[in-house]
Write an enzyme that holds these catalytic residues in place. Sequence first.
Site, PDB file in Angstrom:
ATOM      1  N   CYS A 115       0.811  -1.228   0.000  1.00 56.34           N
ATOM      2  CA  CYS A 115       0.000   0.000   0.000  1.00 56.34           C
ATOM      3  C   CYS A 115       0.842   1.274   0.000  1.00 56.34           C
ATOM      4  CB  CYS A 115      -0.919   0.020   1.220  1.00 56.34           C
ATOM      5  SG  CYS A 115      -1.861  -1.482   1.363  1.00 56.34           S
ATOM      6  N   HIS A 261      -4.029   6.856   1.113  1.00 56.58           N
ATOM      7  CA  HIS A 261      -4.237   5.525   0.528  1.00 56.58           C
ATOM      8  C   HIS A 261      -5.692   5.137   0.749  1.00 56.58           C
ATOM      9  CE1 HIS A 261      -4.009   1.359  -0.361  1.00 56.58           C
ATOM     10  NE2 HIS A 261      -4.079   0.966   0.900  1.00 56.58           N
ATOM     11  N   ASN A 291      -9.889  -0.937  -3.227  1.00 59.09           N
ATOM     12  CA  ASN A 291      -8.495  -0.752  -2.798  1.00 59.09           C
ATOM     13  C   ASN A 291      -7.559  -1.338  -3.854  1.00 59.09           C
ATOM     14  OD1 ASN A 291      -5.962  -0.925  -1.627  1.00 59.09           O
ATOM     15  ND2 ASN A 291      -6.693  -1.730   0.337  1.00 59.09           N
TER      16      ASN A 291
END
Length: 335
Positions: A115, A261, A291
Site C-alpha cells: 500500500c 491511501h 483498494n
Amino acid sequence: MKRSIIKSTGRYVPDRHVTNEELAGLMDTSNEWIVQRTGIEARYWVREGEDIGTSDLAYEASIIALQRANWNPEDLDLIVFATMTPDVNVPGSGAFLQNRLGDKNIPALDIRQQCTGFLHGLEICDAYIRSEKAQKILLVGAEFQSRYLELTTENRDTAVIFADGAGAVCIEAVETSEEVGIITSILHADGKYSGALRAGLPARKSGPAISPTVIQNKEHFPYMDGKTVFKLAVTRLPKVTEELLAKANMKIEDLNMIIPHQANLRINEAFRERLNIPEEKMYNNIQRYGNTTAATIPIALDELMEKNMLKPKDTIMLIGLGAGLTWGGVIYKMI
Ligand code: UT7
C-alpha cells in the site's frame, strides 16, 4: 538545486465494473455491509480469462502520463514500478513494462512495498533526482489483485476490498531555488506486524513452493487481520502526518489537499477527524475503485489533476499504511 516535479499523471482501470450486488451473488455479503464497513460501492477487475498482466495495466496508464508530459519512452532515464501483484515472480514487472514501451536499456526497478509502494517510489525518484542520477523518471503503481482473491464467504473480507488498476506519473528534475516539488518524505516499517496482512506464496518454509498441501491450506490467497491493520492505521496515519508537518515546518492549515491511501473509507474518516481536517481537504475515491493498493494514490492524484482541483503553489500530502507493516507520507508543492 534539483527538485522532483510531477510533470504529468495518468490512470487506467480494466473495463469490468464489479458492483457489490454482483459479489453478494457469489458469497454471503451485502451491498449494505460493504458500503457501511468500507465505503466501497464498486470496483474494476480484469475480465476472467483475459491474457493480461499487471504490466499491461501499467502500460495503459504510462502511455497517458507520457503523452501528457510530451515525452517519448526513449526520453526516460528510469522506470520505478510499485506492485504487490507482479506479472510473475521473476522478472519484475518493470522489465515487462520497459519492453512494451520499447525503451532503450534504462533500469527498471520493481518495488514491493504494498500500500505504500507509490510513496516509497516517490522517495526513491526524489533521491535519484537530487543526486543527479536521473532527469526523467516514470513511476507507476499497478495491481492485478482480482486473480489472488477467493470469491467465497470464507475470504469475503479481502474479496470485497481489493481491486485492479494502475496510476502513473512522469517525474522530472527541475533546477530551481524555490521550495517546490517533493518537499519531504518519511517512511516507516514495523516487521512485527508482518503476519497481519500477507500472501503466503512462495511459502517461507522448505519444500516445493507450490504443492497440493499449500493449495489445500489456501496459502496462495491473501490473509488479513483487518481489525489489527485498521487500529494501526487510525493511530499511525495521524502520527506520521504530525512528523511530516514538523519536518517541513508546516501546519495542517498549510495543506491544500490530503490524498490518503484508499484502504477503507472509515480509516480515512477517523484519521481526518483526529486531526480536525476539513472534509473538503481530503480526497477519497475508494467508493468507485476499491483498494488498488500501490495504485490508489496515483489514481487519486490523476483524478484531482483532471478535475482541476489542484492549483499552482498548492501543497499536498500523500499518505498511507499497509502490509509490512509499512507507513509514511510525502509533502509535495505544485510548481
Ligand atoms: O490496504 C491494505 C490495508 N488494509 C486495511 O487497511 C484493512 C483494514 N481493515 C478493514 O478495512 C476492516 O477490518 C475490514 C473491512 C476488513 C473488516 O471490517 P470490520 O468492521 O473490522 O469487520 P470484522 O472483521 O470485525 O467483522 C465483523 C463481522 C464478522 O462477522 P461476526 O463474526 O461478527 O459474525 C465478519 O465475519 O463481519 C463479517 N464480515 C462480513 N460480512 C459481510 C467480514 N467481511 C464481511 C463481508 N460481508 N465482506
